[in-house]
Structures are given as structure tokens and as C-alpha cells.
Design a protein around this motif. Structure first.
Motif, short mmCIF file in Angstrom:
data_model
loop_
_atom_site.label_atom_id
_atom_site.label_comp_id
_atom_site.label_asym_id
_atom_site.label_seq_id
_atom_site.Cartn_x
_atom_site.Cartn_y
_atom_site.Cartn_z
N ILE A 213 -0.05 -16.87 -0.54
CA ILE A 213 1.16 -16.14 0.09
C ILE A 213 1.63 -15.15 -0.74
CG2 ILE A 213 3.59 -16.00 1.51
CD1 ILE A 213 1.00 -16.84 3.03
N VAL A 214 2.07 -15.94 -2.25
CA VAL A 214 2.76 -15.12 -3.26
C VAL A 214 2.13 -13.85 -3.71
CG1 VAL A 214 3.88 -15.29 -5.64
CG2 VAL A 214 4.41 -17.12 -3.72
N VAL A 215 0.78 -14.38 -4.04
CA VAL A 215 -0.13 -13.26 -4.43
C VAL A 215 -0.46 -12.05 -3.61
CG1 VAL A 215 -2.44 -14.02 -3.87
CG2 VAL A 215 -2.05 -12.87 -6.07
N SER A 216 -0.45 -12.40 -2.30
CA SER A 216 -0.53 -11.37 -1.51
C SER A 216 0.58 -10.49 -1.25
CB SER A 216 -1.01 -11.92 0.11
OG SER A 216 -2.03 -12.67 0.03
N LYS A 217 2.00 -11.02 -1.22
CA LYS A 217 3.12 -10.38 -1.25
C LYS A 217 3.13 -9.47 -2.53
CE LYS A 217 8.24 -10.80 -1.69
NZ LYS A 217 9.12 -12.09 -1.85
N TRP A 218 2.97 -9.92 -3.64
CA TRP A 218 3.17 -9.27 -4.67
C TRP A 218 1.83 -8.35 -5.17
CZ3 TRP A 218 7.94 -8.06 -6.28
CH2 TRP A 218 8.74 -9.21 -5.94
N ALA B 218 -6.06 -10.95 4.54
CA ALA B 218 -5.97 -9.73 3.72
C ALA B 218 -4.70 -9.14 3.95
CB ALA B 218 -7.02 -8.65 3.88
N TRP B 219 -3.89 -8.46 2.84
CA TRP B 219 -2.59 -7.87 3.09
C TRP B 219 -2.19 -6.76 2.07
CZ3 TRP B 219 0.65 -10.27 6.67
CH2 TRP B 219 0.17 -11.52 7.07
N ALA B 220 -1.74 -5.60 2.57
CA ALA B 220 -0.85 -4.69 1.57
C ALA B 220 0.15 -5.71 1.10
CB ALA B 220 -0.39 -3.40 2.51
N PRO B 221 0.62 -5.36 -0.12
CA PRO B 221 1.58 -5.84 -0.77
C PRO B 221 3.06 -5.60 -0.18
CG PRO B 221 0.44 -4.38 -2.46
CD PRO B 221 -0.12 -4.23 -1.04
N LEU C 217 -8.83 -0.67 1.41
CA LEU C 217 -9.73 -0.87 2.39
C LEU C 217 -9.89 0.41 3.55
CD1 LEU C 217 -9.64 -4.93 3.11
CD2 LEU C 217 -11.01 -3.68 1.42
N PRO C 218 -10.95 0.69 4.09
CA PRO C 218 -10.73 1.82 4.95
C PRO C 218 -9.96 1.50 6.19
CG PRO C 218 -13.05 1.34 4.22
CD PRO C 218 -12.45 0.19 3.66
N PHE C 219 -9.22 2.37 6.83
CA PHE C 219 -8.26 2.41 7.70
C PHE C 219 -7.03 1.54 7.51
CE2 PHE C 219 -12.60 2.42 9.65
CZ PHE C 219 -12.49 4.00 10.18
N SER C 220 -6.94 1.32 6.07
CA SER C 220 -5.54 0.42 5.89
C SER C 220 -5.10 0.96 4.67
CB SER C 220 -6.27 -0.92 5.68
OG SER C 220 -6.62 -1.26 4.29
N THR C 221 -3.90 0.20 4.21
CA THR C 221 -3.41 0.24 2.73
C THR C 221 -3.47 -0.95 2.18
OG1 THR C 221 -1.27 -0.34 3.91
CG2 THR C 221 -1.68 1.99 3.78
N ILE C 222 -4.44 -1.91 2.31
CA ILE C 222 -4.75 -3.02 1.77
C ILE C 222 -5.65 -2.99 0.47
CG2 ILE C 222 -6.12 -5.28 1.75
CD1 ILE C 222 -5.71 -5.03 4.92
N PRO C 223 -4.95 -3.19 -0.78
CA PRO C 223 -5.71 -2.84 -2.08
C PRO C 223 -7.15 -3.57 -2.07
CG PRO C 223 -3.45 -3.74 -2.40
CD PRO C 223 -3.89 -3.91 -1.06
N MET C 224 -8.06 -2.76 -2.72
CA MET C 224 -9.28 -3.32 -2.97
C MET C 224 -9.52 -4.36 -4.16
SD MET C 224 -11.55 0.06 -2.12
CE MET C 224 -13.18 -0.55 -2.34
#
Length: 416
Positions: free
Chosen positions: A175-180, A257-260, A94-101
Motif C-alpha cells: 500500500i505504501v509503495v503504491s501510494k508514494w 496497480a495504482w497511480a501515486p 499504462l495505456p488509458f491510465s496515469t499508472i506509472p510503468m
């Protein structure tokens, strides 16, 4: 000669058989017509979810993320791992982030003909946002959620299975899917108002200052998490708990939304596993006994795995790393602006909860407001009428009592 009585029975039996065959034929014809209607109304959902035969759910990965030699994933966990590798290899963030699309949702089945219409509409909107992104999209069933936990958190698997309700397992899964894996999570009854690729803008990253402490919070690194307010109340009133919230400023868990690998996610899991292990230790190390399950049922899901627990994990981590005064995130005094704290972007209540009515508005603006990212349609499968819950709601709101009554129905079948 066949006796008249037997002839009549034979005729009735024949007519019954003909009627049954005709009914089945008409039903199959109706099902075919209804599925055809679903295909035309929800083409993306029909193609990428209903027609999927993958183990553990369904998924869509943009064609340009794959190669002709890529081996098709055997299940949804393998597909999610591959999508994460693809995002890291090509900077699909995602723009301005390290969050996967990547988008994650959950539901009981991929058979969309069994879904409520509202959920089909919402999921179609998510898939539309994903395909236009382009982003990967994953719909996880209960089987897929359990597979993910076993794959990445084997030490949590027994506790995960021992939770008292599916809603608690769903809370932990996100939470788990966001972490990994990371990416955007949205409940199946949410609808994106803006594609996630437009959730962060340069104005969201402007520095801000806590007017009480004088502490400034500049954005010095790419965003690694996006969370949004669900409740925004003054801390010197009882409004928040009368409305059923645990804190005056509380985060929603129906979208984030999260970066792993973000440490806040581990904070949540550490708190949960400690609580569950403490209960298990009282019953020989297991959560499977009747007494252990009764104790689990006595815990409010909102504070065990839900938004109250999630808010506390975020609050405690940010207080530890930045000294954040939690109430400073309120938008009541500044018109509701986004605030970056460390690498976490905190959206005002309009971000994930726009269009609230006059009662309990808390500064929520219309769904057409520029700060609105998605709306929650509040059709969660856990919502069931319960006299105790409804009386508690009335008692809190109107009488200012019953503060600690459970706010969700107790699943009695979970004791069995």
C-alpha cells in the motif's frame, strides 16, 4: 617411534581433512554449475536481481530512461524515486491510465539460488514483461521495505515494525509503495499472462449500469487504479464465508496497480493506524510489550492488513464518492465484465484469478481467456500447515460452522 594408535589417528585425521577439502571443492563446483544453469534458465533474473548489489533489493530501469550523467542510486528507495520522476517526465504510463510503468515485488533475498524454482520462473516472467514494456522493475527485500516506510511514512514506522508478522508488513508495504511510487504490484508467486501494458483496453472502459439501482457508471477520466475480484458469490448464501472469505464480493491483494497518491490507499492506512494506535494506547502507547503483541496476534491478518481490510477500504471509499452498491461488481449475472467506478477499474474474477477448479469457481474462466491478466500460483511463504487452521477450514466447508476461526497460522515466535 610413534605408537600405532597415534599413527592410526593421524591417518584418519589426514583422510578426514582430504575428504573435507574434496567435498568443499565439489560443492563449490556444484554451486558454480548450478549458478551457470540458473543464468541460462533465468537470464533476466540472474542479471538484474542475482548480480545486483544495491541496498534494499534489486532493480531494473530501462536504459533510455537514464542519461550518461545520471548518478547511480545508492539504494532501492532512491532508484524508485528516480524511476517515478522519469515516468512523469516522459508520460511512461499504462495505456488509458496515469499508472506509472513500474513493477514492484518483494522477497527475502536477491540470491536467486536460494529461491524455490516456482518463484524464479514467476519473477523471470515479470522481468520479461518489464523489459519488453519497457517498464522499471523493483524487487524489495525486508530492508528495502523498512527504508521506504521510514522515508515516506515516518509516523507509521514504529507501528510497521510492531506488526506481528512479516506477511502483515508485506501487506502494508504494498500500500505504501503504491501510494508514494505507484505502478503495478504483483506477489512473487504470481505470473503475468499479459504484460501490464496490455491490462487495459478500450472495451474495459465501456459504460455499465447497475441493474438494481439503474445507476450508470461511465469512464470519464483516465484510470488511476486497477483491482480484481478474488471472490464472487451470491450475497444471499453462506457460500462466501464457508470458502473463507469475509465478503461475498472480495478483492484480491496479490496484485493491483495504482497511480501515486490515490485516496483509497490513504483510507487503508488511516484505518490501520487507528486500529494499531487504539491497541497501543492500552499499553502505554507502545506495541512492543508482550500484552500488546498478544493482542495483535489475536487479530486475523486477513482482516487487519489483508484482502478483507483492503476490500473494505475500496468499498467504503467508492460508496462515499459514487454511492456504489458493492454487490453490483459481481460478474455472476453478466458473464464477468470489467467495470469502471470513478477512476477505479475493477476486473472480474478471471482478471487476477483465472483457471480456478470446479469447486469455488465463481465464474473464473481459463487462463487462456482474453480477460485473464495474471494467475496466482498460491505459494506464499506464509503458508504453513496448522492443524487448527485445517480443522477450521473443514468445519466451515463441510459443517457450516467455525465461521470466525483464524484462516492463517499464528506465528508463535512473534510473541517473544
Amino acid at each position: 617411534m610413534v605408537p600405532p594408535r597415534l599413527r592410526r589417528l593421524a591417518i584418519f585425521a589426514l583422510l578426514g581433512a582430504v575428504l573435507m577439502v574434496w567435498t568443499l571443492f565439489r560443492r563449490e563446483e556444484w554451486d558454480h554449475e548450478s549458478l551457470g544453469g540458473l543464468e541460462s534458465q533465468y537470464p533476466l533474473l540472474y542479471q538484474h536481481v542475482h548480480m545486483q548489489t544495491g541496498e534494499g533489493g534489486a532493480w531494473y530501469i530501462p536504459a533510455n530512461w537514464t542519461t550518461p550523467t545520471h548518478k547511480p542510486p545508492r539504494n532501492i528507495v532512491e532508484a524508485a524515486e528516480w524511476a517515478l520522476q522519469a515516468t512523469n517526465a516522459s508520460d511512461h504510463y499504462l495505456p488509458f491510465s496515469t499508472i506509472p510503468m513500474i513493477v514492484h515485488q518483494t522477497w527475502k533475498t536477491t540470491r536467486i539460488d536460494t529461491w524455490p524454482q516456482l518463484l524464479r520462473h514467476s519473477a523471470e516472467r515479470w522481468l520479461q514483461a518489464a523489459t519488453e514494456g519497457p517498464m522499471a522493475y523493483f524487487l524489495w527485500t525486508d530492508e528495502g521495505m523498512a527504508q521506504l516506510v521510514h522515508r515516506f511514512e515516518p509516523g507509521l514506522a514504529m507501528q510497521f515494525a510492531g506488526l506481528a508478522s512479516n506477511v502483515e508488513r508485506s501487506d502494508v508495504f504494498r500500500i505504501v509503495v503504491s501510494k508514494w511510487i505507484g505502478g503495478v504490484y504483483g506477489d512473487i508467486d504470481t505470473e503475468p499472462l499479459r504484460p501490464p501494458t496490455q491490462w487495459i483496453s478500450a472495451t474495459d472502459l465501456l459504460p455499465w449500469t447497475d441493474t438494481q439501482t439503474g445507476t450508470s457508471y461511465p469512464a470519464t477520466a483516465p484510470v488511476q487504479a486497477i483491482v480484481g475480484l478474488e471472490a464472487d458469490c451470491r450475497e444471499d448464501t453462506d457460500t462466501y464465508w464457508r470458502m473463507g472469505y469475509s465478503q461475498p464480493v472480495q478483492l484480491t491483494q496479490w496484485a493491483f496497480a495504482w497511480a501515486p497518491g490515490h485516496p483509497i490507499l490513504q483510507t487503508f492506512l488511516d484505518r490501520l493506524t487507528t486500529t494499531l494506535q487504539t491497541i497501543a494506547d492500552r499499553y502505554g502507547g507502545s506495541l512492543q510489550s508482550r500484552a500488546a503483541r498478544q493482542e495483535l496476534l489475536a487479530l486475523d491478518p486477513l482482516t487487519l492488513t489483508g484482502p478483507a481490510a483492503f476490500t473494505e477500504a475500496v468499498r467504503s471509499r467508492l460508496a462515499e464518492t459514487t454511492g456504489l452498491r458493492w454487490q453490483a461488481l459481481s460478474g455472476l449475472e453478466d458473464g464477468g465484465r470489467s467495470k469502471v467506478v470513478d477512476d477505479v477499474l475493477v476486473l472480474p474474477i478471471t482478471g487476477f484469478s483465472p483457471g480456478r477448479g470446479a469447486y469455488g469457481n465463481m465464474g473464473s474462466k481459463p487462463v487462456t481467456d482474453a480477460s485473464a491478466r495474471l494467475r496466482h500460483l498460491a505459494q506464499g511463504s506464509w503458508r504453513a500447515f496448522d492443524w487448527t487452521v485445517e480443522y477450521g477450514k473443514f468445519c466451515r466447508t463441510m459443517l457450516g460452522r467455525c465461521r470466525d476461526w483464524s484462516k492463517v497460522p499464528v506465528p508463535s515466535a512473534a510473541i517473544a
